[in-house]
Design a protein around this motif. Structure first.
Motif, mmCIF file in Angstrom:
data_model
loop_
_atom_site.group_PDB
_atom_site.id
_atom_site.type_symbol
_atom_site.label_atom_id
_atom_site.label_comp_id
_atom_site.label_asym_id
_atom_site.label_seq_id
_atom_site.Cartn_x
_atom_site.Cartn_y
_atom_site.Cartn_z
ATOM 1 N N GLY A 27 -1.997 46.293 21.897
ATOM 2 C CA GLY A 27 -0.798 46.243 21.323
ATOM 3 C C GLY A 27 0.396 45.622 22.309
ATOM 4 O O GLY A 27 -0.141 45.289 23.412
ATOM 5 N N THR A 28 1.544 45.958 22.020
ATOM 6 C CA THR A 28 2.744 45.565 22.870
ATOM 7 C C THR A 28 3.422 46.884 23.207
ATOM 8 O O THR A 28 3.489 47.899 22.726
ATOM 9 C CB THR A 28 3.667 44.640 21.972
ATOM 10 N N VAL A 29 4.198 46.743 24.197
ATOM 11 C CA VAL A 29 4.910 47.570 24.796
ATOM 12 C C VAL A 29 6.028 48.010 23.735
ATOM 13 O O VAL A 29 6.320 49.108 23.508
ATOM 14 C CB VAL A 29 5.846 47.189 26.021
ATOM 15 N N ALA A 30 6.557 47.068 23.071
ATOM 16 C CA ALA A 30 7.868 47.577 22.069
ATOM 17 C C ALA A 30 7.125 48.166 20.904
ATOM 18 O O ALA A 30 7.615 49.319 20.517
ATOM 19 C CB ALA A 30 8.067 46.238 21.288
ATOM 20 N N GLN A 31 5.696 48.074 20.418
ATOM 21 C CA GLN A 31 4.985 48.934 19.408
ATOM 22 C C GLN A 31 4.898 50.174 20.063
ATOM 23 O O GLN A 31 4.788 51.341 19.291
ATOM 24 C CB GLN A 31 3.725 48.156 19.165
ATOM 25 N N TRP A 32 4.462 50.352 21.441
ATOM 26 C CA TRP A 32 4.335 51.678 22.064
ATOM 27 C C TRP A 32 5.471 52.637 22.050
ATOM 28 O O TRP A 32 5.388 53.496 21.730
ATOM 29 C CB TRP A 32 3.673 51.373 23.434
ATOM 30 N N VAL A 33 6.513 51.842 22.416
ATOM 31 C CA VAL A 33 7.828 52.479 22.336
ATOM 32 C C VAL A 33 8.226 53.017 21.012
ATOM 33 O O VAL A 33 8.478 54.197 20.742
ATOM 34 C CB VAL A 33 8.868 51.957 23.093
ATOM 35 N N GLN A 34 8.137 52.329 20.105
ATOM 36 C CA GLN A 34 8.489 52.593 18.671
ATOM 37 C C GLN A 34 7.653 53.499 18.018
ATOM 38 O O GLN A 34 8.013 54.532 17.247
ATOM 39 C CB GLN A 34 8.673 51.405 18.012
ATOM 40 N N ASN A 35 6.416 53.387 18.351
ATOM 41 C CA ASN A 35 5.568 54.229 17.516
ATOM 42 C C ASN A 35 4.799 55.325 18.278
ATOM 43 O O ASN A 35 4.212 56.137 17.623
ATOM 44 C CB ASN A 35 4.232 53.102 16.971
ATOM 45 N N ASP A 52 4.284 44.060 36.361
ATOM 46 C CA ASP A 52 3.268 43.909 36.180
ATOM 47 C C ASP A 52 2.586 44.377 34.925
ATOM 48 O O ASP A 52 2.732 45.513 34.681
ATOM 49 C CB ASP A 52 2.133 44.160 37.284
ATOM 50 N N LEU A 53 1.945 43.603 34.096
ATOM 51 C CA LEU A 53 1.514 44.147 32.972
ATOM 52 C C LEU A 53 0.275 45.407 32.791
ATOM 53 O O LEU A 53 0.310 46.157 32.230
ATOM 54 C CB LEU A 53 0.945 43.138 32.027
ATOM 55 N N GLN A 54 -0.300 45.278 33.987
ATOM 56 C CA GLN A 54 -1.374 46.265 34.046
ATOM 57 C C GLN A 54 -0.568 47.671 34.482
ATOM 58 O O GLN A 54 -1.313 48.637 34.486
ATOM 59 C CB GLN A 54 -2.483 45.798 35.240
ATOM 60 N N SER A 55 0.642 47.613 34.769
ATOM 61 C CA SER A 55 1.134 48.920 35.240
ATOM 62 C C SER A 55 1.667 50.076 34.125
ATOM 63 O O SER A 55 2.402 50.704 34.352
ATOM 64 C CB SER A 55 2.237 48.664 36.186
ATOM 65 N N ILE A 56 1.375 49.165 33.051
ATOM 66 C CA ILE A 56 2.040 50.283 31.562
ATOM 67 C C ILE A 56 0.863 50.380 30.535
ATOM 68 O O ILE A 56 0.041 49.119 30.401
ATOM 69 C CB ILE A 56 3.197 49.687 31.119
ATOM 70 N N ALA A 57 0.724 51.524 29.953
ATOM 71 C CA ALA A 57 -0.491 51.542 28.948
ATOM 72 C C ALA A 57 0.011 52.907 28.123
ATOM 73 O O ALA A 57 0.690 53.589 28.205
ATOM 74 C CB ALA A 57 -1.640 51.608 29.687
ATOM 75 N N ILE A 75 2.127 55.799 29.961
ATOM 76 C CA ILE A 75 1.801 55.658 31.277
ATOM 77 C C ILE A 75 2.728 54.582 31.902
ATOM 78 O O ILE A 75 2.330 53.469 31.641
ATOM 79 C CB ILE A 75 0.255 55.878 31.978
ATOM 80 N N LEU A 76 3.390 54.904 32.938
ATOM 81 C CA LEU A 76 4.200 53.936 33.713
ATOM 82 C C LEU A 76 3.785 54.019 34.998
ATOM 83 O O LEU A 76 4.232 55.194 35.509
ATOM 84 C CB LEU A 76 5.770 53.787 33.476
ATOM 85 N N CYS A 77 3.359 53.182 35.755
ATOM 86 C CA CYS A 77 2.633 53.405 37.180
ATOM 87 C C CYS A 77 3.162 52.119 38.127
ATOM 88 O O CYS A 77 3.420 51.055 37.768
ATOM 89 C CB CYS A 77 1.453 53.934 37.190
#
Length: 466
Positions: A27-35, A52-57, A75-77
């Motif tokens: 998915g996308t970060v925007a989707q994760w925040v919204q949903n 880095d894209l691997q640092s958020i999930a 997770i933000l790391c």
């Protein structure tokens, strides 16, 4: 530094599952925040992610909530988020393409590396916003008091209801203080044996099979006051201090980013109907907010409809208060019994759920049905005849209760009187309305009257039946 505007950019599929913690980057970060992150009472827009894209999930724990105290979220790391889903005996440590961040750099005197930055705008619908988080790190416990003290912050900008503006104000604070949450401020010493610093918020995770970080905080809340219906900006950022190894991360609970919005529901004092009934069934409008208010919260409402306030129901003043220390209150709608056949009436209730929104409910009011009880006509019984008295009941509201003059409480009565008897039945419905009827059952057995008191042989006797 690489910046991604994630309204249309889709992340590549990555997933890690070890034990019960499942980390996914679909998915996308925007989707994760919204949903996932966003709860009730806020609208979110302009989501961006820098780092880095691997640092958020996103993560979930399934049926087993591990020891985190949350079951799903983001997770933000400072490293590879998928490495968090491992036993504490594993080592989560990745140098990423994330750089520094000026807000984090202002919090400490050391170099910031591997920064992961999540930002978005939001409009709250109530006066308080809060969200739940956990901070964990591989720096625990060995580097608790060193320069390798990874740092994070939640920075708010927008109108301060106390006056002025929030300008990148950090709200990741120890409860009831202005002290930032950090490894240095929550730990149990360099080797986990003390001295203890705010240990009530510290969780030793060194033996966990589920989460890689050696320790993390208990679930904490970031809470801040806002002006409802205005736009705010939040920046959530974490970074490695001094080096680019020994990862740290922040867990953000799903649906916890929310404001204390008002939710409405209705019920009635009796289960006889879903609507209010004159003189019988009151309607209860329950008003609930997601979490307890520390001060009295006054709500305003208005009424309309063909049922008239103060005439068809007890007057409603237009305000109701959720008291301090509570998360709910109610409005009681009490229909007035007037004996007039008005048919079905209704109340439209408008409740201000914020300074820019309202919610509505419709409550119906029914007439109280006249309760009638009819017993059979008076009857004559002869000899040993019996009769079951079966009443005919019309109107009112079930269930009915029965009270016979004999003391019986059954719905029917078996009558076998030896003398003429009057039976009275009183019927009471659930509205406590009552009515009665009577039946007389006459004894029709013939009575023998003997004239004289003796008869001689060959004489005649006269016997009369009356």
């Amino acid at each position: 530094m690489i910046k991604y505007i994630l309204t249309s950019f889709f992340l590549l599929f990555l997933i890690s599952s070890k034990g019960q913690l499942v980390v996914s980057q679909t998915g996308t970060v925007a989707q994760w925040v919204q949903n996932i992150l966003t709860g009730t009472g806020v609208s979110v827009s302009n989501v961006t992610y820098t780092g880095d894209l691997q640092s958020i999930a996103k993560f979930t724990t399934g049926a087993n909530a591990t020891t985190l105290g949350m079951t799903d979220g983001l997770i933000l790391c400072t490293g590879n988020a998928t490495q968090v889903a491992g036993a504490a005996s594993t080592f989560a440590s990745t140098s990423t393409s994330g750089g520094s961040d000026p807000l984090l750099a202002n919090l400490i005197t050391f170099t910031i590396n591997d920064a992961a930055i999540l930002e978005f705008d939001f409009v709250p619908l109530s006066d308080t916003v809060k969200f739940k988080y956990i901070f964990g790190s591989e720096e625990y416990p060995e580097f608790s008091l060193s320069s390798f003290n990874d740092v994070f912050g939640f920075f708010i900008s927008g109108y301060n209801p106390s006056g002025g503006m929030y300008t990148n104000q950090n709200v990741a604070l120890l409860p009831g203080t202005s002290t930032a949450v950090s490894i240095a401020n929550i730990n149990n010493g360099t080797w986990g044996t003390g001295p203890c610093v705010n240990c009530s918020y510290y969780v030793n995770n060194s033996a966990s099979p589920y989460v890689a970080y050696d320790a993390y905080t208990t679930p904490l809340y970031a809470t801040f006051l806002v002006v409802p219906c205005f736009t705010y900006h939040i920046k959530l950022v974490i970074g490695d201090a001094s080096d680019a190894i020994f990862d740290s991360g922040v867990f953000l609970e799903a649906n916890s980013f929310s404001s204390n919005t008002v939710n409405l529901s209705t019920t009635t004092t009796n289960s006889i109907d879903t609507m209010a009934i004159e003189g019988c069934n009151n309607a209860i409008v329950r008003i609930q907010i997601p979490y307890i208010t520390p001060v009295d919260k006054v709500l305003y409402y208005a009424t309309s409809g063909d049922a008239i306030n103060g005439v068809d129901y007890v007057y409603l003043p237009g305000t109701v208060t959720i008291p301090a220390g509570s998360d709910s209150t109610s409005i009681l709608i009490e229909p007035i019994i007037d004996g007039i056949n008005e048919g079905l009436e209704y109340i439209e209730l408008f409740v201000a759920t914020s300074s820019c929104t309202y919610d509505t409910l419709t409550i119906y009011i029914a007439d109280n049905k006249t309760l009638e009880c009819n017993l059979p006509s008076d009857t004559v019984l002869c000899n040993s005849d019996t009769m079951t008295i079966n009443p005919n009941i019309v109107g009112g509201y079930l269930p009915y209760s029965y009270t016979w003059s004999t003391g019986d409480t059954t719905s029917t009565l078996l009558s076998d009187p030896s003398i003429t008897t009057t039976y009275t039945l009183t019927i009471t419905d659930i509205c406590n309305t009552d009515t009665f009827d009577q039946i007389i059952i006459y004894d029709g057995s013939p009575q023998i009257v003997i004239i004289g008191d003796s008869v001689c042989s060959n004489d005649t006797a006269h016997i009369s039946a009356v």
